[in-house]
Design a protein around this motif. Structure first.
Motif, short mmCIF file in Angstrom:
data_model
loop_
_atom_site.label_atom_id
_atom_site.label_comp_id
_atom_site.label_asym_id
_atom_site.label_seq_id
_atom_site.Cartn_x
_atom_site.Cartn_y
_atom_site.Cartn_z
N ALA A 512 -21.60 -20.76 39.39
CA ALA A 512 -22.05 -19.77 38.64
C ALA A 512 -21.75 -18.38 39.33
N GLY A 513 -20.51 -18.13 39.82
CA GLY A 513 -20.19 -16.59 40.21
C GLY A 513 -20.68 -16.60 41.79
N SER A 514 -21.17 -17.29 42.23
CA SER A 514 -21.89 -17.12 43.70
C SER A 514 -21.08 -17.96 44.50
N GLN A 515 -20.80 -17.63 45.64
CA GLN A 515 -19.84 -18.32 46.64
C GLN A 515 -21.27 -18.98 47.65
N LEU A 516 -21.08 -20.46 47.70
CA LEU A 516 -21.82 -21.14 48.28
C LEU A 516 -21.74 -21.52 49.63
N GLY A 517 -20.41 -21.37 50.07
CA GLY A 517 -19.99 -21.34 51.45
C GLY A 517 -18.36 -21.44 51.43
N GLU A 518 -17.81 -21.42 52.57
CA GLU A 518 -16.62 -21.52 53.02
C GLU A 518 -16.15 -22.45 54.23
N THR A 519 -15.02 -23.04 54.21
CA THR A 519 -14.83 -23.94 55.37
C THR A 519 -13.37 -24.16 55.50
N THR A 520 -12.75 -24.66 56.54
CA THR A 520 -11.36 -24.92 56.82
C THR A 520 -11.45 -26.58 56.68
N SER A 521 -12.53 -27.18 56.58
CA SER A 521 -12.73 -28.69 56.31
C SER A 521 -12.56 -28.99 54.92
N THR A 522 -12.63 -30.14 54.61
CA THR A 522 -12.35 -30.59 53.06
C THR A 522 -13.78 -31.11 52.49
N SER A 523 -14.77 -30.82 53.21
CA SER A 523 -16.18 -31.11 52.68
C SER A 523 -17.19 -29.85 52.95
N LEU A 524 -18.29 -29.83 52.19
CA LEU A 524 -19.15 -28.74 52.54
C LEU A 524 -20.53 -29.13 52.19
N THR A 525 -21.52 -29.12 53.06
CA THR A 525 -22.87 -29.51 52.65
C THR A 525 -23.53 -28.09 52.10
N VAL A 526 -24.10 -28.08 50.97
CA VAL A 526 -24.77 -26.91 50.27
C VAL A 526 -26.29 -27.40 50.46
N ARG A 527 -27.41 -26.38 50.91
CA ARG A 527 -28.52 -26.60 50.95
C ARG A 527 -29.41 -25.81 49.95
N ASN A 528 -30.77 -25.87 50.09
CA ASN A 528 -31.79 -24.85 49.38
C ASN A 528 -31.31 -24.92 47.76
#
Length: 668
Positions: A512-528
């Motif tokens: 929805a237009g917001s960056q939830l995170g960035e990583t050099t891995s191929t997975s990301l855990t988003v919280r809250n």
């Protein structure tokens, strides 16, 4: 909803309310945010479609084929709505209906080839057989080599009387969805035995439209549930129609807000009932039109908005009903003569006493020009990206081209006032200079193209549609898009994973237009995250030089509710009649102590839902918030039941988040 050329002359007069004027031109510009990082569905080959009908003597003529080609039509449906269930292709007859000369299958295919469109063929379920359909496949693809890929089994077969209303021919003694599903399997097996490469579709109903939600006598589920459960393994796509209605043009033009939820619910049904590999099943929308302003600007605005909205949600083809249809009750809509004709092109006919006549044969009506604008907007291989505005009278859609260019479609639903639009871009920098803008305005007899305005500012005429085409300031090809993500979720977290797109890349995750995170891995855990909320996620890759990829295919998921909550709520839709239902709610106290003076709170997910009545507690509603209160104690470990009547006038998305005395409950 379909009417032949002959019966169109007999339409009962309907009072058409003029569109409600706006109170005044807004002083501030409308802000439109275009986010190329929020990728939606790609534009499929055959995305832009329209219906042909065997009672139309102009079917397949060079003049009509060339008009459709000029509009960018990519798929043509045959032999025409409900006529399909009485049509026998071999001898080109439709007992009980009118068949115009020169409308046989080979003539249709010659016209389709001249148009450059592929066919969508409806096999006769109502009065035909699986063998007849298989013979048609053999003739089309083996004998003639037409390569007809898409075949639907029947048309609106839920309208066979099983639910009360009866307009669709059906010679089967059993009119149930169970019987239809059994025949879909038989048809599919017989047809694919001839040509395994074809795609077979089954008829479903659009969520939020009759008879969605209704369980017929003797059935174990709704039409969609029964058909998908029994025939899901035998089909490749489902086919739905959508005539959303509306008593005025203004009301009709709000109905596009239903699309995202309707498609989401349909995909949920496919996933829930169609068995293994259900995600291979696609969705086609082969009929849509309006009740008010069919030949004038409301029809044009609706077509542009709805084709874009459906394609952006992954519907692989959208078809207008119809090429020609015939004169209805004439009125004036938005200052223009409306012939109440379902067709894109004039039939050139008159009423019974010749006092009112349509324009000359094949004169394009307003929706034709909107379709032509769609042909310039959405090309196969483009991908829809997010484009949003807070003004309900301005709709926006956008596609990203494979070369990095951007096209933005702006629709002004205000019949009286121009709208100044301020365009904001995310993940895209437009090239300098004024963009090319193609516009269709109320009453115009064609599109106009000019270099006007700027990349960040455009003025859309009253009841106008503008296509803004922008080159990217960043030269060089985009990186390949990241593959489709997957997610595992809890009530407040989501672990998102995706395939590697290469070495040395950074990945950015957006919603929805917001960056939830960035990583050099191929997975990301988003919280809250919020419990019970629907999220759509995209992943974008970026290399060391700053080049980015196109957005990944979207991933949509809904977070759960807490597993260790002090309460559990189970909501069931126990009786549905198409625009209302009985909701039964079980509330369980999971704690070791009684709960007294309790209040259960939830919100209607959509504005078109409301509370009718409630029982076994005190029910109050404040806007979309519903409160259920009781002075009775809910003992430790005990369950109590409350119920209500809920009303709806669109896709019925059930509430998913409930709180008991302010604590979020587990939803069973």
């Amino acid at each position: 909803m379909k009417r032949s050329l002959l019966s169109a002359l007999l339409l009962v007069a309907v009072a058409l309310a003029p569109p409600s004027p706006a109170l005044g031109a807004p002083a501030d510009p409308v802000h439109v945010d275009v986010d190329v990082r929020a990728g939606l569905a790609p534009v499929a080959t055959g995305a832009l479609g329209v219906n042909h009908a065997i009672w139309d003597s102009q079917l397949g003529t060079p003049a009509v084929s060339d008009l459709l080609k000029d509009a960018g039509v990519q798929m043509l449906r045959y032999p025409g709505g409900s006529y399909a269930d009485i049509y026998h292709w071999r001898d080109h007859t439709a007992p009980g209906g009118y068949v115009a000369p020169g409308t046989d299958f080979d003539t249709f295919m010659a016209g389709a080839r001249r148009t450059g469109a592929e066919p969508m063929i409806i096999a006769n379920y109502g009065t035909g057989t699986a063998q007849e359909a298989a013979d048609w496949v053999r003739y089309a693809n083996i004998t003639k080599g037409y390569g007809a890929r898409f075949w639907t089994i029947g048309n609106e077969n839920y309208g066979n009387g099983h639910y009360g209303s009866e307009w669709e021919a059906d010679n089967h003694a059993d009119k149930s969805p169970k019987e239809y599903a059994a025949n879909v399997v038989a048809y599919s097996q017989a047809m694919k035995a001839v040509d395994p490469s074809i795609k077979v579709g089954a008829v479903l109903t659009m969520p939020g439209n009759w008879p969605d939600g209704i369980v017929g006598t003797g059935d174990t589920g709704t039409w969609n549930a029964e058909v998908l459960t029994r025939a899901g393994a035998a089909i490749d796509f489902v086919d739905v129609h959508w005539y959303p209605g509306g008593s005025s043009a203004a009301e009709t033009l709000t109905k596009s807000s239903h699309i995202q939820d309707a498609v989401h619910l349909l995909r949920q049904q496919i996933s829930r009932y169609a068995g293994q590999n259900a995600d291979r099943i696609q969705i086609s929308m082969t009929e849509t039109n309006v009740d008010v302003g069919r030949n004038t600007q409301p029809g044009a605005l609706f077509l542009a908005d709805v084709y874009s909205g459906l394609l952006a949600q992954g519907v692989f083809t959208v078809h207008w009903w119809n090429v020609h249809n015939g004169l209805g009750t004439v009125s004036t809509v938005a200052g223009q003569t409306d012939y109440n004709d379902f067709g894109l092109l004039s039939s050139g006919n008159c009423n019974a006493d010749n006092t009112v006549c349509q324009p000359p044969l094949n004169t394009p009506f307003a929706p034709y020009y909107a379709l032509k604008l769609m042909g310039a907007f959405a090309h196969p291989g483009d991908r829809f990206v997010s484009a949003g505005t807070g003004d309900p009278l301005v709709a926006s859609h956008a596609v990203r081209r494979p070369n990095g260019d951007l096209a933005v479609l702006l629709i002004n639903k205000d019949p009286d006032n121009a709208r100044t639009v301020a365009l904001n871009y995310h993940g895209f920098t437009p090239a300098a200079g004024a963009p090319a803008v193609t516009t269709y305005t109320n009453g115009a007899d064609g599109l106009t193209t000019a270099t006007t305005g700027s990349a960040t500012g455009q003025t859309i005429p009253p009841y106008g549609i503008s296509l803004v085409t922008l080159h990217s300031a960043n030269s060089g090809a985009l990186l390949p898009a990241v593959g489709r993500p997957t997610a595992t979720t809890t009530d407040r977290t989501a672990t998102i994973s995706w395939p590697s797109a290469g070495s040395g890349l950074k990945y950015e995750v957006y919603s929805a237009g917001s960056q939830l995170g960035e990583t050099t891995s191929t997975s990301l855990t988003v919280r809250n995250l919020e419990p019970g909320k629907r999220y759509t996620i995209n992943v974008v890759a970026r290399d060391n030089s700053g080049r980015t990829s196109a957005a990944s295919p979207p991933l949509t998921f809904t977070t759960g509710t807490p597993a260790d909550a002090p309460c559990t709520v189970k909501l069931r839709d126990t009786n549905d009649w198409g625009n209302g239902y009985v909701g039964s709610i079980d509330i369980t106290n999971n704690t070791g102590a009684p709960v007294t003076n309790w209040t259960l709170t939830f919100a209607w997910p959509r504005s078109w839902q409301s509370l009718g009545s409630g029982w076994n507690a005190t029910w109050t509603a404040d806007g979309r918030t519903v409160r259920v209160t009781s002075e009775n104690a809910l003992a430790a470990g005990a369950t109590t039941n409350v119920g209500y009547v809920g009303n709806y006038s669109g896709p019925n998305v059930l509430p998913e988040v409930f709180t008991l005395n302010g604590k979020v409950c587990t939803t069973a």
